[in-house]
Structures are given as structure tokens and as C-alpha cells.
Write an enzyme that holds these catalytic residues in place. Structure first.
Site, PDB file in Angstrom:
ATOM      1  N   THR A  19       0.819  -1.212   0.000  1.00 25.49           N
ATOM      2  CA  THR A  19       0.000   0.000   0.000  1.00 25.49           C
ATOM      3  C   THR A  19       0.852   1.260   0.000  1.00 25.49           C
ATOM      4  OG1 THR A  19      -1.797  -1.143   1.092  1.00 25.49           O
ATOM      5  CG2 THR A  19      -1.756   1.226   1.357  1.00 25.49           C
ATOM      6  N   TYR A  33      -8.332   0.823  -3.056  1.00 30.70           N
ATOM      7  CA  TYR A  33      -7.255   1.305  -3.911  1.00 30.70           C
ATOM      8  C   TYR A  33      -6.550   0.089  -4.454  1.00 30.70           C
ATOM      9  CZ  TYR A  33      -4.752  -0.133   0.213  1.00 30.70           C
ATOM     10  OH  TYR A  33      -4.281  -0.893   1.248  1.00 30.70           O
ATOM     11  N   THR A  99       1.742  -4.288   4.259  1.00 28.64           N
ATOM     12  CA  THR A  99       1.677  -4.517   5.706  1.00 28.64           C
ATOM     13  C   THR A  99       1.115  -5.890   6.078  1.00 28.64           C
ATOM     14  OG1 THR A  99      -0.458  -3.395   5.764  1.00 28.64           O
ATOM     15  CG2 THR A  99       1.480  -2.074   6.301  1.00 28.64           C
ATOM     16  N   ASP A 100       0.416  -6.540   5.128  1.00 26.31           N
ATOM     17  CA  ASP A 100      -0.282  -7.787   5.500  1.00 26.31           C
ATOM     18  C   ASP A 100       0.671  -8.881   5.974  1.00 26.31           C
ATOM     19  OD1 ASP A 100      -2.616  -6.531   4.926  1.00 26.31           O
ATOM     20  OD2 ASP A 100      -3.032  -7.598   3.063  1.00 26.31           O
ATOM     21  N   LYS A 172       0.842  -7.090  12.727  1.00 29.88           N
ATOM     22  CA  LYS A 172      -0.275  -6.238  12.306  1.00 29.88           C
ATOM     23  C   LYS A 172      -1.479  -6.634  13.146  1.00 29.88           C
ATOM     24  CE  LYS A 172      -2.693  -4.532   8.232  1.00 29.88           C
ATOM     25  NZ  LYS A 172      -2.836  -4.615   6.765  1.00 29.88           N
ATOM     26  N   GLU A 293      -1.810 -27.915  28.693  1.00 31.16           N
ATOM     27  CA  GLU A 293      -2.895 -28.231  27.754  1.00 31.16           C
ATOM     28  C   GLU A 293      -2.724 -29.593  27.088  1.00 31.16           C
ATOM     29  OE1 GLU A 293      -5.738 -27.051  27.191  1.00 31.16           O
ATOM     30  OE2 GLU A 293      -5.707 -25.039  28.052  1.00 31.16           O
TER      31      GLU A 293
HETATM   32  N1  ASN Z   1      -1.584  -1.878   3.919  1.00 30.36           N
HETATM   33  C1  ASN Z   1      -1.107  -2.784   3.055  1.00 30.36           C
HETATM   34  O1  ASN Z   1       0.017  -2.689   2.659  1.00 30.36           O
HETATM   35  C2  ASN Z   1      -2.036  -3.922   2.666  1.00 30.36           C
HETATM   36  C3  ASN Z   1      -1.749  -4.596   1.352  1.00 30.36           C
HETATM   37  N2  ASN Z   1      -2.767  -5.581   1.111  1.00 30.36           N
HETATM   38  C4  ASN Z   1      -0.401  -5.300   1.327  1.00 30.36           C
HETATM   39  O2  ASN Z   1      -0.046  -5.971   2.261  1.00 30.36           O
HETATM   40  O3  ASN Z   1       0.300  -5.209   0.343  1.00 30.36           O
END
Ligand code: ASN
Length: 336
Positions: A19, A33, A99-100, A172, A293
Site C-alpha cells: 500500500t 485502492y 503490511t499484511d 499487524k 494443555e
Molecule cells: N496496507 C497494506 O500494505 C495492505 C496490502 N494488502 C499489502 O499488504 O500489500
């Protein structure tokens, strides 16, 4: 007589997409986007303040959304980071990333790249075209951190939202706000107006102290994650093993608990040679202890300790690539 200004640190920016390189149709599009659109030269040109902090040059390694990262992407990126880190004309490295799966790549590099030089992974939650886009400041902060001498020797770092996190801990944790990244044991520091401020340092083994080495890894074994829930059955575990998984990470309920109908399948798969790693699906600080557990000693299973399932997958892959057995794998989960 005018004194020559001190040479600026040299930082290489490796762009992989995400992103932070995203573009939306209008400035109001903060969540809808397309990721991975803006090339690295435009990313650098978009933040002229970078030049005050460092001499920055860019390389476009990939242009993908991070949910599509594969093991081959990890290896290609890791080998490039290791090669650059050896160059005398490189003081620090910044990786722009979606970020994923950013936390997986950061942990992978933290485990496998042997360098003291700062390696900083950064992303953004809003595309560059959005009002209040967070990418520009995140990028400036990441370059500032990569250029700082006091960032050396702290392992691979993640800079987001003014915070400096260790790539080992960070995850995240929110998927819509700019304060998306959290470390269960807290960030290492802050970066504010061109300066880093440190409050703690990682104690787990990383980079130069690691027994894993990207230059010795040719391929990563298949390791899959199966999610625990109510009404669980053994379908996913057996299917992953049938497809060739060398280890299965159980994203267990609570402290890695395993539903009664799943236990026999995991014991059978272990007897067939598949490593079983109990992790936890809880998000704010999972903590799985041996023989709590489930009788791990008796079943020859491994626990992921505080590592979430996706980080447990990364450590298990590099461990198995080095030929670890269940005993070595358990030791590594306590040390890394
Ligand atoms: N905020 C992001 O970067 C999400 C995007 N789907 C990615 O991981 O490339």
C-alpha cells in the site's frame, strides 16, 4: 574557510510493493485502492526530505501486494539484503513492503541476514494518493532509523506510526487504522523529527548471533498453518500433510489447546514424521508452554512459546531447512 559537511549515510531502499506504493481513484479512497502501483523512484522523489537525512538510492525488487509473498520472494529479498549489507558503500537498508505479511518478512530477515547494519522494514496503511496518507512520514522515519548509528546491532526493525519495533515481536494487529502495528512486549523506541529514541533492546538471538544464514538456504520446506476453532475437525491437518507439509503450525485456541477430535490426527502425522507446532490464535500476546494443555513430551510436539502462528511458520521453515529435529526445533523456539 568553509568546513566540508559530513558525508551523509548511504541508505538503499528496496521496494517490494504494498500500500505504501498504492494508488486510489480519489483522495477520499483510504481503504479501496490498488496496492503496488508507484515505482521506487517516484516513492523517493515524493519525499524530498529524505535527502537531508541520507543519500538514498532505490531498487525495485518486486511490485506486489504482500499477501502474495511466497517463500521464493523471501529468499530473493533476503539474499539481496545480505549482499547489499556486505558493501562498504551501504550504511543501512530500508525495505518498503505491504503490511499484511510485513511481520513475516521482517522476522525472516531478522533470523537469516548476518549484519549489524540497520535493516528497516516499513509500510503504510493508506495509499499515497489518500488524504493524510501515512506512507511519506513512515518512509522518512524508516530512512532516519536506517541512517542512525544507534540502530546498529538491534536486528531487523519495523518502523510504523513513529514507533520502532523489533521484527521479531511486531504484528499487524489492526487492519484499518494507521496505528496498525503492535508488539506484545512493547516497541523498542520512537522516531521523532529526525531522531531515534531507544527504550529497550531485543534479547532473543538475531542477525549476527543467529545460526541461520540466508546464504546457505537454497529452498524452504512446506509448512502450513491450520486454525483452531469450536467444532474443529482434522480435515485441514490431514490435507496439508497429504500435500507434503513437513510441519503444521496449529493456530490453537487459548494457550494452544487442541480439540479432542484433532488430537489423534496430530499424533498420527507426527508418527509419520510431520512436525507439530502448537501456537495460539490469540492476538494480544499468545504464550504457549510445553506440557500445558497437551503432553508435548509424550507426543513429541513442539510449542511456539510467544510466537504467533505466522512467525512460527517462518522459524519452523528456516529450522527445518537446517535439518532440525523436534528437540532442536523446540530449543530454537525458546532462543529466537
Ligand atoms: N496496507 C497494506 O500494505 C495492505 C496490502 N494488502 C499489502 O499488504 O500489500
Amino acid at each position: 574557510q568553509t568546513a566540508t559537511p559530513p558525508a551523509r549515510p548511504q541508505v538503499v531502499l528496496l521496494a517490494t510493493g504494498g500500500t505504501i506504493a498504492g494508488a486510489g481513484a480519489t483522495a477520499a479512497n483510504s481503504a479501496s485502492y490498488q496496492a503496488a502501483k508507484v515505482p521506487v523512484d517516484k516513492l523517493i522523489a515524493g519525499v524530498p526530505e529524505l535527502a537531508q537525512v541520507a543519500q538514498v538510492r532505490g531498487e525495485q525488487v518486486f511490485q506486489i501486494a504482500s499477501e502474495s509473498f511466497t517463500n521464493e520472494h523471501l529468499l530473493t529479498l533476503g539474499k539481496r539484503v545480505a549482499a547489499l549489507a556486505k558493501q562498504p558503500d551501504v550504511d543501512g537498508i530500508v525495505i518498503t513492503h505491504g503490511t499484511d505479511t510485513l511481520e513475516e518478512t521482517a522476522y525472516f530477515l531478522n533470523l537469516t541476514v548476518h549484519t549489524d547494519k540497520p535493516v528497516v522494514v516499513v509500510g503504510s496503511m493508506r495509499p499515497s494518493t489518500a488524504i493524510s496518507a501515512d506512507g511519506a512520514l513512515n518512509l522518512l522515519n524508516a530512512v532516519t532509523t536506517a541512517a542512525a548509528k544507534d540502530s546498529r546491532g538491534k536486528g531487523v526493525l519495523v518502523v510504523m506510526n513513529d514507533e520502532i519495533h523489533t521484527g521479531r515481536d511486531v504484528s499487524k494487529s489492526v487492519n484499518i487504522k494507521t496505528e496498525a502495528f503492535r508488539s506484545p512486549w512493547g516497541p523498542l523506541g520512537m522516531v521523532v523529527e529526525g531522531k531515534t529514541y531507544w527504550f529497550r533492546a531485543p534479547v532473543k538471538r538475531h542477525t549476527t548471533g543467529s545460526e541461520f544464514d540466508i546464504e546457505q538456504i537454497g529452498a524452504l520446506p512446506a509448512v502450513s498453518i491450520a486454525y483452531g476453532s469450536g467444532n474443529a475437525d482434522d480435515t485441514a491437518y490431514r490435507a496439508f500433510a497429504a500435500k507434503g507439509a513437513k510441519a503444521i503450525i496449529h493456530a490453537g485456541t487459548g494457550n494452544g489447546s487442541v480439540a479432542a477430535p484433532v488430537v489423534p490426527a496430530l499424533r498420527e502425522l507426527r508418527a509419520q514424521g510431520v512436525q507439530i507446532v502448537r501456537s495460539a490464535r490469540v492476538t494480544a500476546g499468545g504464550f504457549v508452554l510445553r506440557n500445558a494443555e497437551q503432553p508435548d513430551d509424550q507426543y513429541d510436539w513442539v510449542v511456539s512459546h510467544d510466537l504467533n502462528p505466522q512467525k512460527a511458520r517462518i522459524l519452523t521453515m528456516v529450522a527445518l531447512a537446517r535439518g532440525a529435529d523436534s528437540k532442536a526445533l523446540q530449543r530454537m523456539f525458546m532462543e529466537y
